[in-house]
Design a protein around this motif. Structure first.
Motif, PDB file in Angstrom:
ATOM      1  N   ASP A 240       0.838  -1.202  -0.112  1.00  0.00           N
ATOM      2  CA  ASP A 240      -0.127   0.077  -0.072  1.00  0.00           C
ATOM      3  C   ASP A 240       0.915   1.380  -0.128  1.00  0.00           C
TER       4      ASP A 240
ATOM      5  N   GLU B 244       3.609  -7.989   7.397  1.00  0.00           N
ATOM      6  CA  GLU B 244       2.210  -8.495   7.043  1.00  0.00           C
ATOM      7  C   GLU B 244       2.371  -9.680   6.165  1.00  0.00           C
TER       8      GLU B 244
ATOM      9  N   TYR C 197     -10.957  -1.350   9.152  1.00  0.00           N
ATOM     10  CA  TYR C 197     -11.450  -2.502   8.196  1.00  0.00           C
ATOM     11  C   TYR C 197     -12.446  -3.537   8.843  1.00  0.00           C
TER      12      TYR C 197
ATOM     13  N   LYS D 101      -4.287   8.283   6.650  1.00  0.00           N
ATOM     14  CA  LYS D 101      -4.146   7.699   8.152  1.00  0.00           C
ATOM     15  C   LYS D 101      -2.970   8.578   8.566  1.00  0.00           C
TER      16      LYS D 101
HETATM   17  C1  BDP Z   1      -1.571  -2.220   6.400  1.00  0.00           C
HETATM   18  C2  BDP Z   1      -0.158  -2.170   5.874  1.00  0.00           C
HETATM   19  C3  BDP Z   1       0.166  -0.831   5.469  1.00  0.00           C
HETATM   20  C4  BDP Z   1      -0.993   0.033   4.955  1.00  0.00           C
HETATM   21  C5  BDP Z   1      -2.215  -0.096   5.936  1.00  0.00           C
HETATM   22  C6  BDP Z   1      -3.451   0.302   5.655  1.00  0.00           C
HETATM   23  O1  BDP Z   1       0.996  -2.858   6.390  1.00  0.00           O
HETATM   24  O2  BDP Z   1       1.133  -0.885   4.473  1.00  0.00           O
HETATM   25  O3  BDP Z   1      -0.872   1.155   4.547  1.00  0.00           O
HETATM   26  O4  BDP Z   1      -2.340  -1.519   6.255  1.00  0.00           O
HETATM   27  O5  BDP Z   1      -4.417  -0.010   5.169  1.00  0.00           O
HETATM   28  O6  BDP Z   1      -1.874  -3.519   6.144  1.00  0.00           O
HETATM   29  O7  BDP Z   1      -3.608   1.636   6.029  1.00  0.00           O
END
Ligand code: BDP
Length: 628
Positions: free
Chosen positions: A190, A441, A501, A599
């Protein structure tokens, strides 16, 4: 250290490398510094630049000079300068060219072109000769040009880079060709796939017999410190190590390539209260100095006992961020102004730590963290090891992608191990680096991940003289019931998005209970180590307010953060909170991202959003030994 004589197999993007001349040399990871015996010239500025749309650079001999007169800055990502979308999204080979004057006075020295980062891979040519190919876009390498250099003249330097993603690249993704014939990358991660010569290039001259490496480890005994050291040189002449304190006063001196330096009444490196000794290394020939190199080193120990982190024997609690190297216009390019601003903001908000998510950062960032007393979790670029174009959504879905069962895994692991080795060689002496994060992850839901993890974790332990704790950042699928690899970690790092999420919106009222149930399940397994939340957070579009709250508003973010605060404060094992993310950052475009990930606690322009004041209020009150 790998020097790729052979381009990758099994789907890894192929650089068409002319193999006639690939000079093998051991790579020194020492930061380039001038001294009485060494010379360093920064090659930053405007370089010629060209995208190889049709892949004809090799056959047309661009190594002898690239076409056109286009110029762009080095260092920087090339993507965001242009108004043409095809350039921003370009996937393939890109070429740079410059002229470098090499002084005749250096004839008796080795001369290197040192790239702090070329993303994600590339080949360097000097005066038309291929010198070196390198895989991996976030770690340094040097091209030794001794054999082709024209002394006291201008030398032609051409660089062929490539930014394609594959199942064997770190970070991982795929590269596809659209019906239009244009290529594009699809990251399994991401953040925007910025590329180019993203960090400084330096012309470095070292003496024929030179210092290649230096390693320290620290032990404390009462008020005294013992620094076990090792020095590697390319010859047999005797060496010395002199130590000076911050006022410049001589402290002590040692002789020999390995030994122990005693520092009586040592001033230790502490969180946000750094102290750096200057270690001056010399190769001597009688009274003559053959080589000289110096490094600033903080003396400290770091270990885990039970569920505590101990710095110099005292408990520490991590407060801070997952970050990115990301800013307007230069993308992931080295940006000292932004680095400075980020440290000032981290101090303002009361942070004391960050993770270099999701790749090794510029060396100057670790130097600054050493100077400012920040604790760093240092991450290899092993991100995207979960086959998903929306990993952040799939991360909560329970989906398994059997990532470690692919036939490309041996090649991926080879690259992973090589980058881990370079990372540890580069960063091992930094007081700020307290832990290695070996993946972000990954898909740990299947047993096939286990042998891969075992090898990576064992390698980190073997390479690091300081035996720093090792970890990886786990997404929600790496649950207490399903994760096959958590046992490798010396402490557990959680990326959790309960209330965003998962159980987002009006359902957020159920998020805390689910969150606590997961933590209880981990503890019920008998896990006894520190827990760190390396990611949690929700998107907030700057300026979006709404009462009652809705997702994306500042009000919602504050309600969300209150849940995490209650949970963090009620579990003794939680020894760190690193919110995601320090600042808004660029990602691929898509329906889940509003021109990037929002974020950030700060905007991409490094101004505070509403949540910044929440964190300032909380973190300024939390003592460094919170829960200690
Ligand atoms: C996690 C990832 C990160 C993403 C974050 C998100 O490690 O790189 O930017 O979530 O969704 O899955 O903001």
């Amino acid at each position: 250290m790998k020097i790729r004589q052979q381009p990758g197999r099994n789907g890894s993007p192929r650089l068409k490398i002319n193999r006639r001349r690939v000079v093998a040399m051991k790579q020194s990871m020492l930061y380039p510094r001038g001294s009485a015996a060494r010379r360093v010239v920064d090659l930053g500025g405007m370089w010629k630049f060209c995208l190889d749309w049709d892949g004809k650079g090799d056959t047309e001999g661009w190594k002898d000079g690239i076409p056109g007169n286009e110029k762009i800055p080095v260092p920087a990502s090339f993507n965001d300068f242009y108004t043409d979308k095809d350039i921003r999204e370009f996937a393939g080979d890109f070429w740079y060219e410059t002229e470098v004057f090499v002084p005749g006075e250096w004839k008796d020295m080795h001369v290197d072109l040192r790239f702090a980062a070329l993303t994600h891979r590339g080949t360097v040519y000097a005066n038309g000769q291929e010198i070196i190919s390198h895989e991996g876009g976030f770690l340094p390498f040097s091209a030794r040009i001794d054999d082709v250099v024209r002394w006291n003249e201008k030398n032609l330097v051409v660089v062929k880079g490539n930014n394609e993603l594959s199942f064997t690249s770190l970070p991982a993704g795929i590269t596809q060709t659209l019906k239009s014939g244009k290529k594009m990358v699809r990251p399994f991660f991401d953040f925007f796939n910025y590329a180019g010569i993203q960090r400084p290039v330096k012309l470095v001259a070292v003496p024929k017999e030179y210092i290649e490496d230096f390693t320290v480890n620290h032990r404390l005994d009462g008020a005294d410190a013992y620094v076990d050291y090792q020095m590697e040189t390319t010859g047999e002449h005797p060496v010395t190590v002199e130590v000076f304190d911050e006022s410049g006063s001589f402290v002590t001196k040692a002789e020999g390539k390995a030994g122990t330096i005693t520092i009586p009444n040592a001033r230790l490196w502490e969180v946000r209260d750094a102290y750096l000794y200057r270690f001056v290394l010399k190769i001597m020939d009688g009274d003559a100095v053959l080589d000289e190199y110096e490094e600033e080193i903080g003396i400290r120990t770091f270990e885990i006992k039970g569920n505590s982190f101990l710095l110099n024997g005292h408990p520490v609690y991590l407060k801070g961020f997952g970050k990115h190297e990301d800013s307007d216009i230069v993308g992931r390019g080295y940006n000292p102004g932004v680095i400075k601003r980020d440290f000032e903001l981290m101090k303002w908000i009361g942070a004391n730590s960050f993770r270099t998510s999701h790749y090794p950062y510029s060396e100057e960032i670790y130097q600054m963290a050493d100077r400012e007393g920040f604790l760093v979790i240092d991450e290899v670029p092993a991100v995207g090891f979960f086959e998903s174009l929306v990993n952040f959504v799939d991360a909560v879905s329970g989906k398994s992608t059997n990532f470690f069962e692919r036939e490309t895994v041996p090649e991926l692991k080879k690259n992973h191990l090589a980058m881990l080795e370079d990372l540890i060689r580069r960063d091992k002496n930094h007081a700020c680096v307290i832990a290695w994060s070996l993946f972000n992850e990954p898909d740990t839901m299947s047993e096939s991940a286990v042998p891969y993890f075992a090898d990576i974790f064992a390698k980190a332990r073997e390479l690091d003289v300081q035996k720093r704790p090792r970890t990886f950042a786990m997404e929600l699928n790496s649950s207490p019931e399903k994760c096959t690899c958590y046992q490798f970690s010396d402490f557990l790092c959680f990326n959790r998005y309960y209330g965003w999420y998962l159980l987002g919106g009006y359902e957020m009222q159920d998020a805390e209970e689910a969150f606590r149930a997961e933590l209880d399940a981990w503890l019920a397994k008998g896990v006894d180590c520190p827990f760190v939340f390396t990611e949690y957070g929700c998107d907030n579009l700057q300026g979006e307010y709404k009462l009652p709250s809705v997702q994306w508003s500042a009000e919602y973010e504050l309600e969300y953060l209150k849940i995490y605060e209650r949970v963090f404060d009620s579990y003794d094992c939680i020894k760190g909170e690193q919110v995601w993310n320090f600042a808004d950052f660029q990602t691929v475009e898509g329906i889940m991202r509003v021109n990037g990930n929002k974020k950030g606690i700060f905007t991409r322009q490094r101004q505070p959003k509403t949540a910044a004041y929440y964190f300032k209020n909380r973190w300024e009150k939390l003592p460094v030994d919170y829960k200690g």
